[in-house]
Design a protein around this motif. Sequence first.
Motif, PDB file in Angstrom:
ATOM      1  N   HIS A  53      -9.265   0.151  -6.589  1.00 41.54           N
ATOM      2  CA  HIS A  53      -8.854   1.222  -5.535  1.00 41.54           C
ATOM      3  C   HIS A  53     -10.205   1.232  -4.615  1.00 41.54           C
ATOM      4  O   HIS A  53     -10.377   2.406  -4.149  1.00 41.54           O
ATOM      5  CB  HIS A  53      -8.836   2.332  -6.564  1.00 41.54           C
ATOM      6  N   SER A  66      -0.708   6.997  -3.601  1.00 39.23           N
ATOM      7  CA  SER A  66      -1.255   6.049  -4.422  1.00 39.23           C
ATOM      8  C   SER A  66      -1.531   6.499  -5.989  1.00 39.23           C
ATOM      9  O   SER A  66      -2.797   6.098  -6.545  1.00 39.23           O
ATOM     10  CB  SER A  66      -2.363   4.965  -3.994  1.00 39.23           C
ATOM     11  N   ASP A  69      -2.154  -1.636  -3.188  1.00 37.11           N
ATOM     12  CA  ASP A  69      -1.684  -0.884  -4.822  1.00 37.11           C
ATOM     13  C   ASP A  69      -1.031  -1.694  -5.791  1.00 37.11           C
ATOM     14  O   ASP A  69      -1.142  -1.614  -6.998  1.00 37.11           O
ATOM     15  CB  ASP A  69      -0.878   0.492  -4.467  1.00 37.11           C
ATOM     16  N   VAL A  70      -0.089  -2.577  -5.308  1.00 34.11           N
ATOM     17  CA  VAL A  70       0.943  -3.143  -5.805  1.00 34.11           C
ATOM     18  C   VAL A  70       1.137  -4.474  -5.440  1.00 34.11           C
ATOM     19  O   VAL A  70       1.195  -4.685  -4.211  1.00 34.11           O
ATOM     20  CB  VAL A  70       2.392  -2.670  -5.938  1.00 34.11           C
ATOM     21  N   LYS A  90       5.925  -0.624  -9.799  1.00 38.01           N
ATOM     22  CA  LYS A  90       6.010  -1.844 -10.568  1.00 38.01           C
ATOM     23  C   LYS A  90       7.372  -1.794 -11.418  1.00 38.01           C
ATOM     24  O   LYS A  90       7.933  -2.906 -11.538  1.00 38.01           O
ATOM     25  CB  LYS A  90       5.030  -1.812 -11.650  1.00 38.01           C
ATOM     26  N   ARG A 148       2.351   4.165  -8.590  1.00 37.16           N
ATOM     27  CA  ARG A 148       2.076   2.612  -8.852  1.00 37.16           C
ATOM     28  C   ARG A 148       3.068   2.109  -9.946  1.00 37.16           C
ATOM     29  O   ARG A 148       3.591   0.923  -9.942  1.00 37.16           O
ATOM     30  CB  ARG A 148       0.648   2.347  -8.866  1.00 37.16           C
ATOM     31  N   THR A 196      -0.735  -4.090 -10.609  1.00 37.44           N
ATOM     32  CA  THR A 196      -0.971  -2.853 -10.045  1.00 37.44           C
ATOM     33  C   THR A 196      -2.521  -2.998  -9.894  1.00 37.44           C
ATOM     34  O   THR A 196      -3.412  -3.531 -10.832  1.00 37.44           O
ATOM     35  CB  THR A 196      -0.726  -1.202 -10.584  1.00 37.44           C
ATOM     36  N   GLU A 200      -1.394   6.839 -10.047  1.00 36.57           N
ATOM     37  CA  GLU A 200      -1.047   5.911 -11.305  1.00 36.57           C
ATOM     38  C   GLU A 200       0.369   6.006 -11.551  1.00 36.57           C
ATOM     39  O   GLU A 200       0.979   5.040 -11.742  1.00 36.57           O
ATOM     40  CB  GLU A 200      -1.756   6.437 -12.469  1.00 36.57           C
ATOM     41  N   LYS A 252       0.847  -1.102  -0.068  1.00 38.02           N
ATOM     42  CA  LYS A 252       0.021  -0.147   0.090  1.00 38.02           C
ATOM     43  C   LYS A 252       0.990   1.326   0.069  1.00 38.02           C
ATOM     44  O   LYS A 252       1.749   1.544   1.059  1.00 38.02           O
ATOM     45  CB  LYS A 252      -0.873   0.072   1.140  1.00 38.02           C
ATOM     46  N   LEU A 253       1.028   2.104  -1.022  1.00 37.84           N
ATOM     47  CA  LEU A 253       1.680   3.135  -1.145  1.00 37.84           C
ATOM     48  C   LEU A 253       1.195   4.362  -0.518  1.00 37.84           C
ATOM     49  O   LEU A 253      -0.118   4.559  -0.225  1.00 37.84           O
ATOM     50  CB  LEU A 253       1.920   3.461  -2.629  1.00 37.84           C
TER      51      LEU A 253
END
Length: 97
Positions: free
Chosen positions: A46, A13, A52-53, A22, A18, A42, A15, A9-10
């Motif tokens: 939401h 978050s 998130d990843v 990745k 993410r 990803t 795009e 979990k960033l």
Amino acid sequence: MINHVVCFKLKDSTEENRLKAKEVLMGMKDNVPMIKEITVGTDFLHSGRSYDVILQVQLENRTVLEEYQNDPYHVNVVKKYMHQVVENSIAIDYDIN
């Protein structure tokens, strides 16, 4: 075989963030030789409970999992970056039968 799975979990978050996470995680594909297979995805849902990843790595056995945890690229590039951008993570390691 071992399957090593981590969900991140960033802190932020977006795009862009993410996709950057990745990219950093996928960098292990050519730089961490003990990895048999690697998948990074990803989240698109939401939801409040979403991470998130996701990282999924297959390794030969538990000894190799320990080597992976201490691999210089994994430690100095991937973990260093992810610890800066991650709010929370969960992980599971299991034998593939």
